[in-house]
Enzyme design. Sequence first.
Site, PDB file in Angstrom:
ATOM      1  N   HIS A  89      37.496  31.965  36.217  1.00  0.00           N
ATOM      2  CA  HIS A  89      37.272  31.019  37.316  1.00  0.00           C
ATOM      3  C   HIS A  89      37.715  29.625  36.856  1.00  0.00           C
ATOM      4  O   HIS A  89      37.375  29.200  35.747  1.00  0.00           O
ATOM      5  CB  HIS A  89      35.793  31.006  37.711  1.00  0.00           C
ATOM      6  N   ASP A  97      30.587  34.161  41.257  1.00  0.00           N
ATOM      7  CA  ASP A  97      30.902  33.262  40.141  1.00  0.00           C
ATOM      8  C   ASP A  97      29.650  32.930  39.320  1.00  0.00           C
ATOM      9  O   ASP A  97      29.565  31.854  38.716  1.00  0.00           O
ATOM     10  CB  ASP A  97      31.571  31.968  40.635  1.00  0.00           C
ATOM     11  N   SER A 143      36.436  29.153  33.047  1.00  0.00           N
ATOM     12  CA  SER A 143      35.372  29.983  32.496  1.00  0.00           C
ATOM     13  C   SER A 143      35.741  31.457  32.615  1.00  0.00           C
ATOM     14  O   SER A 143      36.175  31.902  33.681  1.00  0.00           O
ATOM     15  CB  SER A 143      34.068  29.778  33.291  1.00  0.00           C
ATOM     16  N   ASN A 195      35.801  38.157  35.111  1.00  0.00           N
ATOM     17  CA  ASN A 195      36.548  37.281  36.028  1.00  0.00           C
ATOM     18  C   ASN A 195      36.905  36.007  35.274  1.00  0.00           C
ATOM     19  O   ASN A 195      36.229  35.620  34.318  1.00  0.00           O
ATOM     20  CB  ASN A 195      35.669  36.936  37.235  1.00  0.00           C
TER      21      ASN A 195
END
Length: 223
Positions: A114, A150, A141, A112
Amino acid sequence: MTAPPPLRLAILISGRGSNMASIARACAAHTINAQVACVVADRADAAGLEAARALGIDAFAVVAADHASRAAFEAAVVARLDSCTPDLVILAGFMRILGDGFVAHYRGRMLNIHPSLLPKYKGLHTHRRALAAGDTVHGCSVHYVTEELDGGPVVLQGRLRIASGEDEQQLSARIQAMEHILYPRTIGWIAAGRLAWRDDGAWLDGQPLTAPITEDFDGPATD
Ligand code: GAR
């Protein structure tokens, strides 16, 4: 020696898809040894679906409201993704919290991006919160996805100084410009065999990654 086959990516989006496009461009330019096998959005009106098709990529919507439960929706997303036989699932502005079963299915194979310097500002409105807190440094990040929202191991962070008087929109644009560099780079590390998931954590160049790799985009950060 023959080159290994390109890493197959399935990219999940909810919106514009600018990160998806930056990754697709890096693949097309052979900057990274990867190919976008498919793009899946949770909204039929996600602009990134058309952007993907314009790049010649198969793109599909799997809409939550068409399914009786969150579990049924997530099963449909998994079925769609798995039909593209991905090596890696890329969350690129996918604005849904994923259930534990979904995360477990792709454990060690899902990244992911973020828009904050995790662990700061998990969740939404990260730029607004950084500005409201008076932060002088902000960033993005790239991390492996685990059950904690997260919260998975961060691989790479980009940092920049918040300019005086900068507003949320300006900050967001500068953060996105960093994202478009750092997300393809991280995927390229996996494609090149430098970055791997091992012993339930991230390893880079044969060593456990104990802290994120950081890059300053406008000189050294001060906090
Ligand atoms: C990106 O800035 C990404 O960091 C953020 O959504 C944006 C998507 O933009 N992701 C999150 O906030 C996830 N919690 P894009 O659709 O243009 O790539």
